[in-house]
Design an enzyme around this catalytic site. Structure first.
Site, short mmCIF file in Angstrom:
data_model
loop_
_atom_site.label_atom_id
_atom_site.label_comp_id
_atom_site.label_asym_id
_atom_site.label_seq_id
_atom_site.Cartn_x
_atom_site.Cartn_y
_atom_site.Cartn_z
N GLY B 9 3.26 6.91 8.33
CA GLY B 9 4.42 8.74 8.77
C GLY B 9 3.60 9.67 9.09
O GLY B 9 4.27 10.03 9.66
N ASN B 10 2.30 9.25 8.33
CA ASN B 10 1.58 10.53 8.88
C ASN B 10 1.48 10.84 10.49
O ASN B 10 0.56 11.86 10.42
CB ASN B 10 0.45 11.24 8.09
CG ASN B 10 -0.10 10.26 8.01
OD1 ASN B 10 0.00 8.74 8.25
ND2 ASN B 10 -1.36 9.80 6.53
N LYS B 127 10.82 1.98 -5.83
CA LYS B 127 9.99 3.31 -4.49
C LYS B 127 10.66 4.40 -4.96
O LYS B 127 11.65 4.84 -4.57
CB LYS B 127 10.44 2.60 -3.53
CG LYS B 127 10.28 3.18 -1.95
CD LYS B 127 8.43 2.85 -1.58
CE LYS B 127 7.77 4.12 -1.13
NZ LYS B 127 6.67 3.79 -0.12
N LYS B 213 6.96 -0.34 6.11
CA LYS B 213 6.53 -0.74 6.93
C LYS B 213 5.73 -1.99 7.39
O LYS B 213 5.93 -2.21 8.58
CB LYS B 213 6.52 0.68 8.18
CG LYS B 213 5.21 1.13 7.79
CD LYS B 213 4.16 1.14 9.34
CE LYS B 213 3.57 1.80 9.65
NZ LYS B 213 2.91 2.37 8.31
N LYS B 275 -0.65 -3.50 3.00
CA LYS B 275 -1.35 -2.98 4.90
C LYS B 275 -2.06 -4.24 4.18
O LYS B 275 -2.11 -4.82 5.25
CB LYS B 275 -2.17 -1.65 4.75
CG LYS B 275 -1.49 -0.42 4.77
CD LYS B 275 -1.87 0.51 5.32
CE LYS B 275 -1.33 1.69 4.89
NZ LYS B 275 -0.15 1.59 5.75
#
Lengths: 312, 312
Positions: B9-10, B127, B213, B275
């Protein structure tokens, strides 16, 4: 037949209720029910839709949050509305197709629409969008943001933005490849996100404008080589002398009829005018026919029993 | 090589500034610059991205406008964020490709991700999303909307939602057909819009949840049959004993290493954990390799000079 269906904004969000997600889903289900009938009859459709009420709500949320979060420009808000409406549409249509045992893919493709950076509309913003303001707020916004704000029929002050003529659908080739492969594509929502190509440059960038969804639909239908542009709105037929004692609904219009009635100013610029113009453009550029009718009468109209049919 | 690039996102919205559209476009341009390098080297990429900051802003705008307009549920907000980010990404990448003379189509496909309606995450929302609340607001929202709201590390109260495991990408076949035809597809933004298929039914419907994601990216990479899942984040390499004197960056990980370190709790659940798990799943399900590295080192990592490479 190969058909591009152009749905009015009120096929999705009738602002009779409060506009909750449930209401919008419910309206979209009703709409999709008709679209499923078209597919069951063997027609192949692509879908485009208006976004007026939705982008209006997104703009208003931006306004109400402006002291906390930066407001997004109109092109970004339009992109958000494509995501929102496309999601509801593809899920609802896919569900109904599965329920009747039709195996068709339904997807939404984010769509940008090119307009001419020198379109005269940019010098004459005319399309009201977003919330109403007081005279004092209007004055402040004109100064702070450079917006054009006009008195809207005495109901208050409202921002107006340019509504330039669409000249190309940026993603048209990809949309066509999906459509030709049998996918039901939702595209060019809200007329597409308006972009310009600054002179001498290859790149595009978003602009603060809105594009008439029916004019964009005419372009999309041409690039998809559909046989029919089916414009669904509130009325069964286009009428001349609308609202007068001699009002006359029309079953058939030729290109010459369209030009004549448009030049006479028979159709209001904010509603039936661009629909008839879109219908005319599609046929002019080689499409078999355009049909203007209401959602409920789409199938009747396709079979020649209702609606206004525009042919060469 | 065939690569699915998963952007953090960043990479899009670094919340150092105020989050204006200009800032987001500017960050996306930097990101797209690296993606263009990948394409110039002859790799074929698909792109997925996070949406945390953007959907957070959309949720906050809904909150701030709630006395005037109905708030949209999380699935609809996610759809909006896919529209917003996809638009910026496809325009920016397309512009840069044109500038270097590469003729490739770039499109965004709205994506829904299936989760199991009985995923244990639904019983344990974990979350945090959206704005912070006071204890009193939190109590009110629990009652009015049935939200789960927790005290977030003493910084205030925050809504938590389930983060169920993604099991299928609804639009994967269409995404693959575009990808195989050479189109650069932006898909599964924010992990995809979470949907469930209620037991015994064919239909799907949105749920109030968020999907990691990277875990969705692993699924998408598998369904696209890419050779590489390239997860781009803040650090050049995955490290064990992170933040401790014996911190050790890792160049290579086998599936067994991943399982060992994950079971030891070496990687925080909110960041590196998913991840590494995504990297593991992709290789487990037949992918050649996963790579975890930073945006700046993507090409070095693909050529074996940086990053953490996960293979069988």
């Amino acid at each position: 037949m190969k058909i591009l269906v152009a749905l009015g904004g009120n096929a999705i969000l009738q602002h009779r209720g409060t506009g909750t997600a449930e209401e919008q889903f419910s309206n979209i289900e009703t709409t999709c029910n008709q679209l499923v009938h078209l597919l069951l009859l063997g027609h192949h459709i692509a879908i485009t839709h208006g976004n007026g009420p939705q982008v209006g709500d997104i703009l208003l949320k931006n306004e109400l949050a402006k002291n906390t979060l930066p407001s997004m420009p109109l092109d970004v808000c339009g992109a958000e509305s494509q995501g929102m409406i496309g999601y509801m549409m593809q899920q609802s249509l896919d569900n109904q197709l599965k329920s009747v045992g039709l195996n068709r893919k339904v997807v939404t493709l984010l769509t940008q629409t090119l307009v001419d950076a020198h379109d005269p509309a940019f010098k004459n913003p005319s399309k009201p969008i977003g919330p109403f303001y007081s005279a004092m707020e209007a004055s402040k916004l004109r100064q702070e943001r450079g917006w054009t704000i006009v008195n809207d029929s005495g109901r208050g002050y409202r921002r107006v933005v340019p509504s330039p003529n669409p000249t190309a659908i940026i993603e048209s080739e990809t949309i066509k490849s999906l459509y030709d492969a049998g996918v039901v594509v939702v595209a060019s929502g809200g007329g597409g996100i308006p972009v310009i190509r600054p002179k001498g440059q290859k790149v595009i960038r978003g602009v603060e404008a809105v594009i008439d969804k029916d004019l964009a639909a005419a372009l999309l239908a041409s690039s998809l080589s559909t046989e029919v542009l089916l414009i669904l709105t509130d009325v069964q037929k286009v009428a001349i002398n609308f609202g007068k004692p001699n009002e006359m609904p029309l079953e058939k219009l030729t290109l010459a009829d369209c030009e004549k009635y448009l030049s006479e100013g028979q159709f209001p610029s904010g509603s039936m005018g661009p629909k008839v113009e879109a219908a005319r453009r599609f046929v002019q550029s080689g499409g078999d026919k355009s049909i203007i009718t209401s959602l409920d009468h789409a199938i009747d109209a396709l079979e020649g029993r209702n609606g206004t049919v525009i042919t060469a």
